[in-house]
Motif scaffolding. Structure first.
Motif, PDB file in Angstrom:
ATOM      1  N   ARG A  36      -5.702 -25.913   3.522  1.00  0.00           N
ATOM      2  CA  ARG A  36      -5.706 -26.312   2.110  1.00  0.00           C
ATOM      3  C   ARG A  36      -4.292 -26.552   1.601  1.00  0.00           C
ATOM      4  NH1 ARG A  36      -9.374 -22.379  -1.309  1.00  0.00           N
ATOM      5  NH2 ARG A  36      -8.843 -23.902  -2.917  1.00  0.00           N
ATOM      6  N   ILE A  37      -3.354 -25.694   2.027  1.00  0.00           N
ATOM      7  CA  ILE A  37      -1.953 -25.894   1.638  1.00  0.00           C
ATOM      8  C   ILE A  37      -1.438 -27.214   2.201  1.00  0.00           C
ATOM      9  CG2 ILE A  37       0.410 -25.055   1.987  1.00  0.00           C
ATOM     10  CD1 ILE A  37      -0.727 -22.209   1.793  1.00  0.00           C
ATOM     11  N   SER A  38      -1.758 -27.475   3.462  1.00  0.00           N
ATOM     12  CA  SER A  38      -1.331 -28.725   4.087  1.00  0.00           C
ATOM     13  C   SER A  38      -1.925 -29.936   3.369  1.00  0.00           C
ATOM     14  CB  SER A  38      -1.752 -28.725   5.559  1.00  0.00           C
ATOM     15  OG  SER A  38      -1.448 -29.953   6.161  1.00  0.00           O
ATOM     16  N   ASP A  39      -3.222 -29.857   3.056  1.00  0.00           N
ATOM     17  CA  ASP A  39      -3.882 -30.967   2.341  1.00  0.00           C
ATOM     18  C   ASP A  39      -3.263 -31.175   0.959  1.00  0.00           C
ATOM     19  OD1 ASP A  39      -5.544 -31.250   4.521  1.00  0.00           O
ATOM     20  OD2 ASP A  39      -7.266 -30.232   3.577  1.00  0.00           O
ATOM     21  N   GLU A  40      -3.009 -30.075   0.261  1.00  0.00           N
ATOM     22  CA  GLU A  40      -2.421 -30.169  -1.081  1.00  0.00           C
ATOM     23  C   GLU A  40      -1.001 -30.732  -1.008  1.00  0.00           C
ATOM     24  OE1 GLU A  40      -2.303 -30.208  -5.095  1.00  0.00           O
ATOM     25  OE2 GLU A  40      -4.054 -29.774  -3.858  1.00  0.00           O
ATOM     26  N   ALA A  41      -0.261 -30.320   0.014  1.00  0.00           N
ATOM     27  CA  ALA A  41       1.099 -30.840   0.182  1.00  0.00           C
ATOM     28  C   ALA A  41       1.073 -32.344   0.422  1.00  0.00           C
ATOM     29  CB  ALA A  41       1.804 -30.123   1.330  1.00  0.00           C
ATOM     30  N   GLU A  42       0.144 -32.803   1.241  1.00  0.00           N
ATOM     31  CA  GLU A  42       0.013 -34.240   1.490  1.00  0.00           C
ATOM     32  C   GLU A  42      -0.365 -34.984   0.207  1.00  0.00           C
ATOM     33  OE1 GLU A  42       0.652 -36.237   4.106  1.00  0.00           O
ATOM     34  OE2 GLU A  42       1.500 -34.472   5.079  1.00  0.00           O
ATOM     35  N   SER A  43      -1.267 -34.387  -0.566  1.00  0.00           N
ATOM     36  CA  SER A  43      -1.683 -35.002  -1.830  1.00  0.00           C
ATOM     37  C   SER A  43      -0.510 -35.113  -2.797  1.00  0.00           C
ATOM     38  CB  SER A  43      -2.813 -34.179  -2.453  1.00  0.00           C
ATOM     39  OG  SER A  43      -3.103 -34.619  -3.754  1.00  0.00           O
ATOM     40  N   GLN A  44       0.254 -34.033  -2.918  1.00  0.00           N
ATOM     41  CA  GLN A  44       1.404 -34.041  -3.819  1.00  0.00           C
ATOM     42  C   GLN A  44       2.491 -34.992  -3.317  1.00  0.00           C
ATOM     43  OE1 GLN A  44       1.502 -32.745  -6.831  1.00  0.00           O
ATOM     44  NE2 GLN A  44      -0.572 -32.006  -6.497  1.00  0.00           N
ATOM     45  N   LYS A  45       2.629 -35.075  -2.009  1.00  0.00           N
ATOM     46  CA  LYS A  45       3.604 -36.011  -1.429  1.00  0.00           C
ATOM     47  C   LYS A  45       3.235 -37.438  -1.809  1.00  0.00           C
ATOM     48  CE  LYS A  45       5.272 -37.608   3.062  1.00  0.00           C
ATOM     49  NZ  LYS A  45       5.118 -37.478   4.506  1.00  0.00           N
ATOM     50  N   ALA A  46       1.958 -37.765  -1.730  1.00  0.00           N
ATOM     51  CA  ALA A  46       1.490 -39.108  -2.091  1.00  0.00           C
ATOM     52  C   ALA A  46       1.713 -39.376  -3.580  1.00  0.00           C
ATOM     53  CB  ALA A  46       0.017 -39.279  -1.731  1.00  0.00           C
ATOM     54  N   LYS A  47       1.436 -38.358  -4.413  1.00  0.00           N
ATOM     55  CA  LYS A  47       1.653 -38.529  -5.857  1.00  0.00           C
ATOM     56  C   LYS A  47       3.127 -38.742  -6.163  1.00  0.00           C
ATOM     57  CE  LYS A  47      -2.301 -35.819  -7.458  1.00  0.00           C
ATOM     58  NZ  LYS A  47      -2.720 -34.580  -8.129  1.00  0.00           N
ATOM     59  N   MET A  48       3.997 -37.976  -5.507  1.00  0.00           N
ATOM     60  CA  MET A  48       5.430 -38.116  -5.752  1.00  0.00           C
ATOM     61  C   MET A  48       5.932 -39.466  -5.266  1.00  0.00           C
ATOM     62  SD  MET A  48       7.084 -34.369  -5.159  1.00  0.00           S
ATOM     63  CE  MET A  48       8.617 -34.854  -5.931  1.00  0.00           C
TER      64      MET A  48
END
Length: 109
Positions: A36-48
């Motif tokens: 979940r942390i990895s998925d959230e990090a990828e999501s936030q990376k895409a948003k940034m």
């Protein structure tokens, strides 16, 4: 523009920190939590990346608009200087003519 970029970065950082803390305190297995942390990090990376791209586009548009404004100002200044130079030359020519006339009178005397 600087304030909106800082605000967007602050909101994204806050959302990321909140999501990570929420995941860490959730009662799941370690492997699920890490995923979940990895998925959230990828999501936030895409948003940034998206926010950075939007910010870059706004900066490019603003710089382009300011470039045109600056070019117009420079053109206006050059035009004004040209007219003023013509006025100075005309005035100097008139003064030179007056001096020549006075010199002719003095030489005749």
């Amino acid at each position: 523009m600087n304030n909106s970029g800082s605000t967007a970065l602050g909101v994204l950082a806050g959302a990321t920190i909140g999501a990570v803390l929420g995941i860490l305190f959730a009662p799941d297995k370690g492997s699920v939590t890490r995923q979940r942390i990895s998925d959230e990090a990828e999501s936030q990376k895409a948003k940034m990346a998206s926010s950075a791209s939007e910010l870059r586009d706004r900066v490019v548009a603003t710089v382009s608009a300011e470039k045109h404004t600056l070019e117009d100002r420079v053109e206006s200044i050059v035009s004004d200087v040209s007219y003023k130079a013509d006025d100075v030359i005309t005035t100097l020519e008139a003064k030179l003519k007056d001096l020549k006339d006075k010199n002719k009178k003095l030489q005749k005397s």
